[in-house]
Motif scaffolding. Structure first.
Motif, PDB file in Angstrom:
ATOM      1  N   SER A  30       0.808  -1.220   0.000  1.00 19.62           N
ATOM      2  CA  SER A  30       0.000   0.000   0.000  1.00 19.62           C
ATOM      3  C   SER A  30       0.845   1.275   0.000  1.00 19.62           C
ATOM      4  O   SER A  30       0.487   2.265  -0.652  1.00 19.62           O
ATOM      5  CB  SER A  30      -0.967   0.015   1.187  1.00 19.62           C
ATOM      6  N   SER A  31       1.979   1.263   0.705  1.00 14.93           N
ATOM      7  CA  SER A  31       2.807   2.471   0.772  1.00 14.93           C
ATOM      8  C   SER A  31       3.489   2.776  -0.564  1.00 14.93           C
ATOM      9  O   SER A  31       3.880   3.915  -0.812  1.00 14.93           O
ATOM     10  CB  SER A  31       3.867   2.324   1.869  1.00 14.93           C
ATOM     11  N   LYS A  32       3.637   1.741  -1.430  1.00 17.29           N
ATOM     12  CA  LYS A  32       4.279   1.928  -2.731  1.00 17.29           C
ATOM     13  C   LYS A  32       3.268   2.230  -3.844  1.00 17.29           C
ATOM     14  O   LYS A  32       3.655   2.511  -4.967  1.00 17.29           O
ATOM     15  CB  LYS A  32       5.072   0.676  -3.105  1.00 17.29           C
ATOM     16  N   ILE A  33       1.982   2.147  -3.522  1.00 15.39           N
ATOM     17  CA  ILE A  33       0.939   2.387  -4.516  1.00 15.39           C
ATOM     18  C   ILE A  33       0.574   3.868  -4.518  1.00 15.39           C
ATOM     19  O   ILE A  33       0.227   4.436  -3.478  1.00 15.39           O
ATOM     20  CB  ILE A  33      -0.311   1.526  -4.226  1.00 15.39           C
ATOM     21  N   THR A  34       0.652   4.484  -5.692  1.00 15.88           N
ATOM     22  CA  THR A  34       0.328   5.911  -5.813  1.00 15.88           C
ATOM     23  C   THR A  34      -1.174   6.141  -5.780  1.00 15.88           C
ATOM     24  O   THR A  34      -1.662   7.023  -5.067  1.00 15.88           O
ATOM     25  CB  THR A  34       0.901   6.474  -7.131  1.00 15.88           C
ATOM     26  N   LYS A  35      -1.921   5.355  -6.553  1.00 15.59           N
ATOM     27  CA  LYS A  35      -3.376   5.477  -6.603  1.00 15.59           C
ATOM     28  C   LYS A  35      -4.001   4.104  -6.776  1.00 15.59           C
ATOM     29  O   LYS A  35      -3.401   3.195  -7.363  1.00 15.59           O
ATOM     30  CB  LYS A  35      -3.832   6.376  -7.763  1.00 15.59           C
TER      31      LYS A  35
ATOM     32  N   ARG B 202     -15.369   1.303  -3.847  1.00 13.27           N
ATOM     33  CA  ARG B 202     -14.521   2.189  -3.039  1.00 13.27           C
ATOM     34  C   ARG B 202     -14.889   2.078  -1.557  1.00 13.27           C
ATOM     35  O   ARG B 202     -14.012   1.957  -0.691  1.00 13.27           O
ATOM     36  CB  ARG B 202     -14.663   3.632  -3.511  1.00 13.27           C
ATOM     37  N   GLU B 203     -16.182   2.097  -1.263  1.00 13.27           N
ATOM     38  CA  GLU B 203     -16.617   1.974   0.131  1.00 13.27           C
ATOM     39  C   GLU B 203     -16.272   0.609   0.702  1.00 13.27           C
ATOM     40  O   GLU B 203     -15.911   0.491   1.882  1.00 13.27           O
ATOM     41  CB  GLU B 203     -18.132   2.218   0.225  1.00 13.27           C
ATOM     42  N   HIS B 204     -16.360  -0.419  -0.128  1.00  8.58           N
ATOM     43  CA  HIS B 204     -16.000  -1.774   0.302  1.00  8.58           C
ATOM     44  C   HIS B 204     -14.531  -1.834   0.724  1.00  8.58           C
ATOM     45  O   HIS B 204     -14.187  -2.435   1.754  1.00  8.58           O
ATOM     46  CB  HIS B 204     -16.276  -2.753  -0.849  1.00  8.58           C
ATOM     47  N   LEU B 205     -13.664  -1.192  -0.042  1.00 10.33           N
ATOM     48  CA  LEU B 205     -12.240  -1.162   0.288  1.00 10.33           C
ATOM     49  C   LEU B 205     -11.984  -0.337   1.550  1.00 10.33           C
ATOM     50  O   LEU B 205     -11.179  -0.717   2.408  1.00 10.33           O
ATOM     51  CB  LEU B 205     -11.437  -0.586  -0.880  1.00 10.33           C
ATOM     52  N   LEU B 206     -12.669   0.777   1.677  1.00 11.52           N
ATOM     53  CA  LEU B 206     -12.481   1.631   2.863  1.00 11.52           C
ATOM     54  C   LEU B 206     -12.923   0.918   4.132  1.00 11.52           C
ATOM     55  O   LEU B 206     -12.298   1.063   5.190  1.00 11.52           O
ATOM     56  CB  LEU B 206     -13.254   2.941   2.691  1.00 11.52           C
ATOM     57  N   GLN B 207     -13.998   0.143   4.044  1.00 13.44           N
ATOM     58  CA  GLN B 207     -14.480  -0.591   5.210  1.00 13.44           C
ATOM     59  C   GLN B 207     -13.466  -1.622   5.692  1.00 13.44           C
ATOM     60  O   GLN B 207     -13.418  -1.947   6.887  1.00 13.44           O
ATOM     61  CB  GLN B 207     -15.806  -1.280   4.888  1.00 13.44           C
ATOM     62  N   ASN B 208     -12.656  -2.134   4.753  1.00 12.73           N
ATOM     63  CA  ASN B 208     -11.628  -3.119   5.128  1.00 12.73           C
ATOM     64  C   ASN B 208     -10.327  -2.477   5.595  1.00 12.73           C
ATOM     65  O   ASN B 208      -9.383  -3.177   5.963  1.00 12.73           O
ATOM     66  CB  ASN B 208     -11.365  -4.061   3.950  1.00 12.73           C
ATOM     67  N   LYS B 209     -10.272  -1.142   5.546  1.00  7.61           N
ATOM     68  CA  LYS B 209      -9.161  -0.365   6.124  1.00  7.61           C
ATOM     69  C   LYS B 209      -7.791  -0.842   5.629  1.00  7.61           C
ATOM     70  O   LYS B 209      -6.874  -1.081   6.418  1.00  7.61           O
ATOM     71  CB  LYS B 209      -9.225  -0.410   7.651  1.00  7.61           C
ATOM     72  N   ILE B 210      -7.684  -0.955   4.287  1.00  6.67           N
ATOM     73  CA  ILE B 210      -6.417  -1.387   3.699  1.00  6.67           C
ATOM     74  C   ILE B 210      -5.649  -0.201   3.124  1.00  6.67           C
ATOM     75  O   ILE B 210      -4.446  -0.073   3.326  1.00  6.67           O
ATOM     76  CB  ILE B 210      -6.672  -2.434   2.594  1.00  6.67           C
ATOM     77  N   PHE B 211      -6.362   0.677   2.426  1.00  5.68           N
ATOM     78  CA  PHE B 211      -5.725   1.804   1.746  1.00  5.68           C
ATOM     79  C   PHE B 211      -6.194   3.130   2.335  1.00  5.68           C
ATOM     80  O   PHE B 211      -7.307   3.230   2.858  1.00  5.68           O
ATOM     81  CB  PHE B 211      -6.068   1.785   0.246  1.00  5.68           C
ATOM     82  N   ASN B 212      -5.337   4.126   2.238  1.00  9.02           N
ATOM     83  CA  ASN B 212      -5.730   5.470   2.655  1.00  9.02           C
ATOM     84  C   ASN B 212      -6.823   6.010   1.747  1.00  9.02           C
ATOM     85  O   ASN B 212      -6.788   5.815   0.529  1.00  9.02           O
ATOM     86  CB  ASN B 212      -4.520   6.418   2.618  1.00  9.02           C
ATOM     87  N   ARG B 213      -7.769   6.708   2.356  1.00  6.33           N
ATOM     88  CA  ARG B 213      -8.919   7.221   1.620  1.00  6.33           C
ATOM     89  C   ARG B 213      -8.508   8.083   0.419  1.00  6.33           C
ATOM     90  O   ARG B 213      -9.092   7.990  -0.651  1.00  6.33           O
ATOM     91  CB  ARG B 213      -9.808   8.025   2.576  1.00  6.33           C
TER      92      ARG B 213
END
Length: 391
Positions: free
Chosen positions: A156-161, A170-181
């Motif tokens: 995740s820290s190496k991913i730009t977008k 997008r909400e599904h990914l945010l709920q799993n708290k993997i990537f910064n919003r």
């Protein structure tokens, strides 16, 4: 004025024909076609020969290819089924490891956009320092397995977008708290080529058996691979119930896949062979959609559902399951079509009856709303959003 072009590499190995292939080609082409001055040079990485069948189209659209020459037999090996697909992914990973590393150390492209089988680039970027900016494209509604979550976390820290085709994903990914919003952006799939569609929909249906099938009846059409995901047994069983009430309807299913024999047996068992037609995948889907009266999708999960977008643009009433992800987002509160609760027989039947019996004014309003919304899936709209994150 001489402009330094930005080199964009695209990683998208695939083991079966999926909608992502077309999206990758269209998205790559949009960067070449619309950027002023010609700012982007795009190269698709041909991992094991999976892109060989598309080389002529890629050359025509000025999209380059970068061959990795990984294990070639993967291309001809049957990859259907869970176990074989996992073995294929492992073969791709290990056979491409060093060639992938070498290319990115030597060529140093400005961007790498990764799709589908993404474990190799994500792991290599998390271990080594590359000058290339990494963009992860996530489609459909992926299962957040422990392994996938672990790989996404360490990379995740190496991913730009991170690009998602829908706000629901997008909400599904945010709920799993993997990537910064702030890293997750929504860019709808670049599916519609308006001029091409307007031409293709006018072509004649030349297959004699299909012309006989289109015999003045109202045609329900469903498009997609014959897999568990599309839930065709649900559709066929419920069509049997509808056909007993409505003598003027038939069902056309277009697609290839491992469930074809099972579906043919089900159709024969139900005694509705004269009411349902299974036909192989078509190069030009638009001429069949144009001659149909209703578009039906019963998927258990789905991405943007490209055939649904096609139907919306062509002005065909839509009935879809409310499966994740993107369907509810597109159709809304039934403003652009009809949604039923996925897997619910009675809700499916009730919504079809509502659609079938709805007055022309109400249907026309839905069709106008759907066509207007479908224009968010054009190449130019995709380019505007993609160019924004690449600059």
């Amino acid at each position: 004025m001489i402009v330094d072009k930005k080199n964009v590499y695209v990683w998208c190995p695939f083991t079966s024909r999926v909608g992502t292939i077309k999206n990758v080609i269209n998205s790559s082409f949009s960067l070449i076609k619309f950027s002023k001055p010609k700012l982007f040079k795009v190269s698709i990485i041909n991992v094991f020969g999976e892109w060989d069948d598309y080389l002529e189209e890629l050359r025509f659209k000025n999209i380059n290819t970068q061959n990795l020459n990984s294990v070639k037999f993967i291309k001809s090996w049957s990859k259907e089924g869970f176990l074989k697909s996992r073995i294929s992914s492992l073969l791709i990973f290990f056979s491409s490891f060093f060639s992938f590393f070498s290319i990115f150390k030597k060529k140093k492209p400005d961007y790498l956009i990764v799709h589908l089988i993404t474990s190799l680039p994500l792991i290599l970027f998390s271990i080594f320092s590359f000058k290339t900016k990494l963009i992860l494209h996530i489609a459909g509604h992926p299962k957040i397995t422990p392994i996938r979550k672990f790989i996404w976390k360490i990379a995740s820290s190496k991913i730009t977008k991170i690009i998602c085709p829908s706000y629901e994903l997008r909400e599904h990914l945010l709920q799993n708290k993997i990537f910064n919003r702030h890293k997750i952006v929504v860019i709808q799939d670049p599916h519609l080529l308006i001029k091409r569609i307007n031409k293709l929909q006018k072509e004649e249906v030349k297959e004699e058996t299909l012309n006989e099938f289109f015999d003045g009846k109202k045609i329900l059409i469903s498009v997609g691979r014959l897999t568990k995901q599309k839930n065709y047994p649900f559709l066929i069983n419920n069509f049997k119930k509808l056909a007993s009430e409505y003598n003027d309807i038939k069902l056309l299913i277009i697609g290839d896949g491992e469930m074809k024999i099972a579906l043919e047996k089900l159709i024969n068992k139900l005694g509705i062979k004269n009411k349902i037609k299974l036909t192989d995948r078509k190069q030009n889907i638009y001429k069949y959609l144009k001659r149909s009266n209703y578009y039906i999708s019963t998927s258990i999960w789905e991405g943007s559902s490209l055939a649904m977008i096609d139907a919306a643009y062509l002005g065909i009433p839509i009935l879809c399951s409310n499966c994740p992800s993107g369907r509810k987002e597109f159709i809304g509160n039934n403003e652009k079509g009809f949604l039923y609760n996925e897997g619910d027989d009675s809700d499916f039947l009730n919504n079809f009856i509502r659609m079938y019996n709805m007055d022309s004014i109400s249907i026309k309003k839905k069709l106008i709303n759907a066509k207007n919304a479908s224009r968010n899936f054009t190449l130019f709209k995709n380019y505007l959003k993609l160019e924004n994150i690449l600059n």
